[in-house]
Design a protein around this motif. Structure first.
Motif, PDB file in Angstrom:
ATOM      1  N   PHE A  35       3.359   7.053   5.347  1.00 19.69           N
ATOM      2  CA  PHE A  35       1.956   7.430   5.107  1.00 19.69           C
ATOM      3  C   PHE A  35       1.686   8.864   5.581  1.00 19.69           C
ATOM      4  O   PHE A  35       0.960   9.622   4.927  1.00 19.69           O
ATOM      5  N   ILE A  88       3.140  11.362   3.109  1.00 21.43           N
ATOM      6  CA  ILE A  88       2.299  11.442   1.899  1.00 21.43           C
ATOM      7  C   ILE A  88       1.085  12.343   2.156  1.00 21.43           C
ATOM      8  O   ILE A  88       0.778  13.241   1.367  1.00 21.43           O
ATOM      9  N   LEU A 141      -7.325  11.547  -4.896  1.00 17.11           N
ATOM     10  CA  LEU A 141      -6.412  11.517  -3.748  1.00 17.11           C
ATOM     11  C   LEU A 141      -6.167  12.934  -3.221  1.00 17.11           C
ATOM     12  O   LEU A 141      -6.302  13.206  -2.026  1.00 17.11           O
ATOM     13  N   SER A 163       2.666   8.633  -5.713  1.00 20.71           N
ATOM     14  CA  SER A 163       1.895   9.877  -5.884  1.00 20.71           C
ATOM     15  C   SER A 163       2.745  11.110  -5.588  1.00 20.71           C
ATOM     16  O   SER A 163       2.411  12.213  -6.018  1.00 20.71           O
ATOM     17  N   ASN A 195       1.245   4.262  -2.803  1.00 21.09           N
ATOM     18  CA  ASN A 195       0.978   5.651  -2.403  1.00 21.09           C
ATOM     19  C   ASN A 195       2.186   6.559  -2.628  1.00 21.09           C
ATOM     20  O   ASN A 195       2.033   7.726  -2.988  1.00 21.09           O
ATOM     21  N   HIS A 223       0.839  -1.201   0.000  1.00 21.84           N
ATOM     22  CA  HIS A 223       0.000   0.000   0.000  1.00 21.84           C
ATOM     23  C   HIS A 223       0.879   1.260   0.000  1.00 21.84           C
ATOM     24  O   HIS A 223       0.634   2.204  -0.767  1.00 21.84           O
ATOM     25  N   SER A 266      -2.631   2.711  -9.597  1.00 16.45           N
ATOM     26  CA  SER A 266      -3.971   2.628  -9.026  1.00 16.45           C
ATOM     27  C   SER A 266      -4.932   1.952  -9.979  1.00 16.45           C
ATOM     28  O   SER A 266      -5.783   1.156  -9.575  1.00 16.45           O
TER      29      SER A 266
END
Lengths: 247, 219
Positions: free
Chosen positions: B208, B211, B148, B36, B33, B29, B47
């Motif tokens: 995460f 991001i 997103l 991006s 991500n 995951h 994606s």
């Protein structure tokens, strides 16, 4: 030193029980914790009050009989000792000390600070032994080859005195450190391998039936264990159990 | 075998295996991500692939959802059982003396992560399922990046994501090495596992968080 003691008093298994406050004075810092309890009990007897019931036997850290949850920790704040080896110099003059019995559904209170630890006995009886022919033709154990490492690990596991501090310290009241020590001490030796699968299955089954909680690997048991039994034993028991149940 | 499946050890092994599966999923995951941050095009391609590949959609996705649900349900079942195992509480219990906060509060960090997953599903998964399998809207392979970015314009949502990932880090700091202990892996490599687990537990949630913050500040 002068101390305030808050001690759990419970007349019997059915009694609700409560914390009762006592004051003790002129306690020597050289006394053991249990000697301090003896002094308090002598004072209570002199006043025609019922003395506080607590477990003890050898008073040298071998038998596993003494217990007591002291200031939130089994066997008190020191490491690697039983309550009988705890000395009053660990505390300061004027301290308030909380003294409670082991708390676990599988260890019901009998009276005051004494709990029924027969659950451990029943787990042992379910498989914590090896079947040896004692007819007189028993093979000399020294004639069986065994690595030094395994002999040492087995001896380390066998150091467990079954006091129950692991259960008392665990937030889940899990008995896995005790059971894993008993499983390991035999699983590591050639003599114990023959019955290894049945042993671990039966001991774990009995442990679950007694109502102990599940291990979540917090490691509190290892820290509080007076004999330094390692968490490695729990991993070994998990392996033994998986091997015995699946393979 | 029925006795085995209901045993305490089988349950903790099941918790550990589902945890290890989820730990592996987090890497995938995060990897998707992270694209991006560098390339809108690559993120859209990745994606689109994840969202339309039949193997991922109809085999991996159900397995993942089962893994998540199983881990939470079994976690709650064990937590309730463990609470019942001490029917009379201590007046004074010094848990911090012998075990870390993380290890003693896996249920709390777990519930916070569950709350986050609900938010995350409302944000991304439900609209995605609606788009593809309910309204059957035409597939646009370039829509993902804008979706997103749109989600990370709200500072409250970004704040919730950051807090959730801090709690995920706390959960992993105990959970990673605990999973290995539960499956019986405790040997000369355990120190390595613990060290790697600590790095993983900090780096993955931090990834995460970065991001989420980058998209918030760059929008």
């Amino acid at each position: 030193m002068n101390l305030t003691l808050k001690i759990w008093r419970q007349k019997g298994p059915q009694d609700k029980g409560q914390m009762v406050e006592y004051k003790v004075t002129d306690i020597s810092e050289h006394m053991s914790f249990l000697e301090m309890m003896d002094v308090l009990n002598e004072q209570l007897v002199a006043k025609d009050e019922v003395p506080i019931a607590f477990d003890h036997d050898c008073r040298e850290g071998i038998c596993g009989m003494c217990s007591l949850h002291i200031n939130g920790e089994p066997h008190g704040p020191d490491r690697g000792i039983t309550t009988c080896q705890l000395h009053m110099r660990t505390f300061k003059d004027g301290d308030t000390i909380y003294i409670e019995p082991w708390r676990a559904k599988a260890f019901p209170v009998i009276k005051d600070l004494i709990v029924d630890r027969m659950a451990f006995e029943r787990i042992q009886q379910a498989g914590g032994y090896i079947s040896v022919n004692t007819s007189g033709n028993t093979q000399d154990a020294n004639a069986i080859p065994i690595s030094k490492l395994n002999a040492d690990l087995s001896m380390d596991a066998a150091a467990c005195i079954g006091c129950g501090a692991c259960v008392a310290s665990c937030k889940n009241s899990s008995a896995m450190l005790f059971v894993s020590a008993k499983v390991s001490q035999f699983a590591l030796l050639p003599q114990g391998k023959i019955e290894a699968a049945d042993r671990v299955r039966n001991m774990v089954k009995q442990m679950d039936e007694e109502g102990f909680g599940n291990c979540t690997n917090t490691g509190a048991c290892e820290v509080e264990c007076p004999k330094g039994i390692s968490l490695e034993n729990i991993a070994r028991m998990n392996r033994e159990y998986l091997k015995a149940s699946i393979i | 075998m029925s006795g085995f499946l209901s045993s305490s050890i089988a349950r903790k092994v099941a918790m550990a295996l589902s945890a290890l599966f989820l730990i592996f999923f987090l890497i995938i995951h995060l990897a998707v991500n992270l694209t991006s941050l560098f390339s809108e095009e690559v993120f859209n391609q990745a994606s689109h692939f994840m969202g339309t590949n039949p193997l991922i959609q109809f085999a991996m996705q159900p397995i993942l959802i089962f893994g998540v649900v199983f881990h939470f349900v079994m976690g709650f079942v064990l937590e309730l059982k463990n609470k019942k195992s001490r029917n009379v509480k201590y007046v004074k219990y010094n848990g911090a003396a012998s075990a870390s906060w993380m290890s003693r509060n896996m249920a709390i960090s777990g519930m916070a992560i569950l709350a986050f997953i609900v938010l995350h599903f409302i944000d991304f998964w439900f609209p995605e399922m609606n788009h593809k399998y309910i309204e059957f809207l035409p597939e646009d392979p370039t829509r993902y990046f804008a979706e997103l970015q749109h989600k990370f314009t709200n500072p409250l949502r970004v704040g919730a994501y950051v807090i959730a990932f801090i709690l995920l880090a706390l959960h992993l700091l105990h959970g990673f090495q605990s999973a290995f202990q539960s499956i019986g892996f405790n040997n000369k490599y355990t120190k390595c596992v613990k060290n790697f687990g600590t790095i993983y537990s900090i780096v993955i949630p931090l990834g995460f968080i970065i991001i989420a913050l980058c998209h918030y500040f760059n929008h």
